[in-house]
Design a protein around this motif. Structure first.
Motif, mmCIF file in Angstrom:
data_model
loop_
_atom_site.group_PDB
_atom_site.id
_atom_site.type_symbol
_atom_site.label_atom_id
_atom_site.label_comp_id
_atom_site.label_asym_id
_atom_site.label_seq_id
_atom_site.Cartn_x
_atom_site.Cartn_y
_atom_site.Cartn_z
ATOM 1 N N LEU A 1 0.829 -1.201 0.000
ATOM 2 C CA LEU A 1 0.000 0.000 0.000
ATOM 3 C C LEU A 1 0.861 1.248 0.000
ATOM 4 O O LEU A 1 1.961 1.262 0.541
ATOM 5 N N SER A 2 0.298 2.293 -0.563
ATOM 6 C CA SER A 2 0.971 3.582 -0.496
ATOM 7 C C SER A 2 0.833 4.134 0.918
ATOM 8 O O SER A 2 -0.002 3.680 1.708
ATOM 9 N N LEU A 3 1.629 5.119 1.224
ATOM 10 C CA LEU A 3 1.560 5.749 2.541
ATOM 11 C C LEU A 3 0.165 6.323 2.781
ATOM 12 O O LEU A 3 -0.392 6.177 3.875
ATOM 13 N N GLU A 4 -0.409 6.937 1.766
ATOM 14 C CA GLU A 4 -1.748 7.521 1.907
ATOM 15 C C GLU A 4 -2.791 6.452 2.216
ATOM 16 O O GLU A 4 -3.668 6.642 3.063
ATOM 17 N N GLU A 5 -2.682 5.292 1.539
ATOM 18 C CA GLU A 5 -3.628 4.200 1.786
ATOM 19 C C GLU A 5 -3.448 3.642 3.197
ATOM 20 O O GLU A 5 -4.426 3.334 3.878
ATOM 21 N N MET A 6 -2.184 3.522 3.615
ATOM 22 C CA MET A 6 -1.916 3.022 4.967
ATOM 23 C C MET A 6 -2.493 3.953 6.032
ATOM 24 O O MET A 6 -3.098 3.507 7.002
ATOM 25 N N VAL A 7 -2.327 5.255 5.828
ATOM 26 C CA VAL A 7 -2.847 6.228 6.786
ATOM 27 C C VAL A 7 -4.370 6.160 6.827
ATOM 28 O O VAL A 7 -4.976 6.173 7.901
ATOM 29 N N LYS A 8 -4.991 6.054 5.659
ATOM 30 C CA LYS A 8 -6.459 5.966 5.594
ATOM 31 C C LYS A 8 -6.950 4.713 6.327
ATOM 32 O O LYS A 8 -7.893 4.779 7.119
ATOM 33 N N TYR B 1 -5.348 3.044 8.620
ATOM 34 C CA TYR B 1 -5.047 3.215 10.039
ATOM 35 C C TYR B 1 -6.137 4.038 10.729
ATOM 36 O O TYR B 1 -6.601 3.693 11.817
ATOM 37 N N GLU B 2 -6.556 5.112 10.074
ATOM 38 C CA GLU B 2 -7.622 5.954 10.641
ATOM 39 C C GLU B 2 -8.925 5.169 10.766
ATOM 40 O O GLU B 2 -9.610 5.247 11.790
ATOM 41 N N GLU B 3 -9.272 4.407 9.721
ATOM 42 C CA GLU B 3 -10.490 3.591 9.768
ATOM 43 C C GLU B 3 -10.400 2.551 10.886
ATOM 44 O O GLU B 3 -11.356 2.341 11.631
ATOM 45 N N GLY B 4 -9.238 1.901 10.980
ATOM 46 C CA GLY B 4 -9.047 0.879 12.006
ATOM 47 C C GLY B 4 -9.122 1.456 13.408
ATOM 48 O O GLY B 4 -9.728 0.864 14.299
ATOM 49 N N THR B 5 -8.512 2.600 13.598
ATOM 50 C CA THR B 5 -8.543 3.253 14.903
ATOM 51 C C THR B 5 -9.961 3.632 15.294
ATOM 52 O O THR B 5 -10.386 3.445 16.436
ATOM 53 N N SER B 6 -10.704 4.143 14.334
ATOM 54 C CA SER B 6 -12.095 4.517 14.588
ATOM 55 C C SER B 6 -12.927 3.281 14.956
ATOM 56 O O SER B 6 -13.707 3.307 15.919
ATOM 57 N N LEU B 7 -12.759 2.201 14.202
ATOM 58 C CA LEU B 7 -13.485 0.967 14.507
ATOM 59 C C LEU B 7 -13.097 0.427 15.881
ATOM 60 O O LEU B 7 -13.951 -0.024 16.640
ATOM 61 N N TYR B 8 -11.810 0.474 16.193
ATOM 62 C CA TYR B 8 -11.347 -0.006 17.495
ATOM 63 C C TYR B 8 -12.014 0.771 18.628
ATOM 64 O O TYR B 8 -12.477 0.181 19.612
ATOM 65 N N ARG B 9 -12.084 2.079 18.474
ATOM 66 C CA ARG B 9 -12.729 2.904 19.516
ATOM 67 C C ARG B 9 -14.207 2.553 19.656
ATOM 68 O O ARG B 9 -14.741 2.489 20.769
ATOM 69 N N GLU B 10 -14.880 2.330 18.526
ATOM 70 C CA GLU B 10 -16.295 1.943 18.579
ATOM 71 C C GLU B 10 -16.459 0.591 19.257
ATOM 72 O O GLU B 10 -17.368 0.409 20.078
ATOM 73 N N LEU B 11 -15.585 -0.357 18.913
ATOM 74 C CA LEU B 11 -15.651 -1.683 19.535
ATOM 75 C C LEU B 11 -15.407 -1.605 21.033
ATOM 76 O O LEU B 11 -16.094 -2.260 21.824
#
Length: 67
Positions: A22-29, A31-41
């Motif tokens: 993945l590109s850096l931009e894709e990784m950051v995106k 990561y943000e999605e994963g972090t958000s899901l983790y907080r919701e979980l």
């Protein structure tokens, strides 16, 4: 999304981050999605733990009345 769907989605994100080129931009995106899901979980899990605690306390209190 329910807890299971969120958990499955987070797992897919982690797998994609681990296995894909993945590109850096894709990784950051992701990561943000994963972090958000983790907080919701985490929030969902805390709510469920509180419900179980209340039900357990209520059941224990009802059991004390029978003695």
């Amino acid at each position: 999304m329910n807890y299971k769907e969120k958990s499955d989605q987070l797992e897919k994100i982690v797998e994609k981050m681990e296995n894909d080129d993945l590109s850096l931009e894709e990784m950051v995106k992701l990561y943000e999605e994963g972090t958000s899901l983790y907080r919701e979980l985490e929030k969902d899990l805390k709510g469920l733990e509180q419900k179980v605690r209340v039900l357990t306390e209520r059941e224990e209190a009802d059991g004390d009345d029978e003695i």
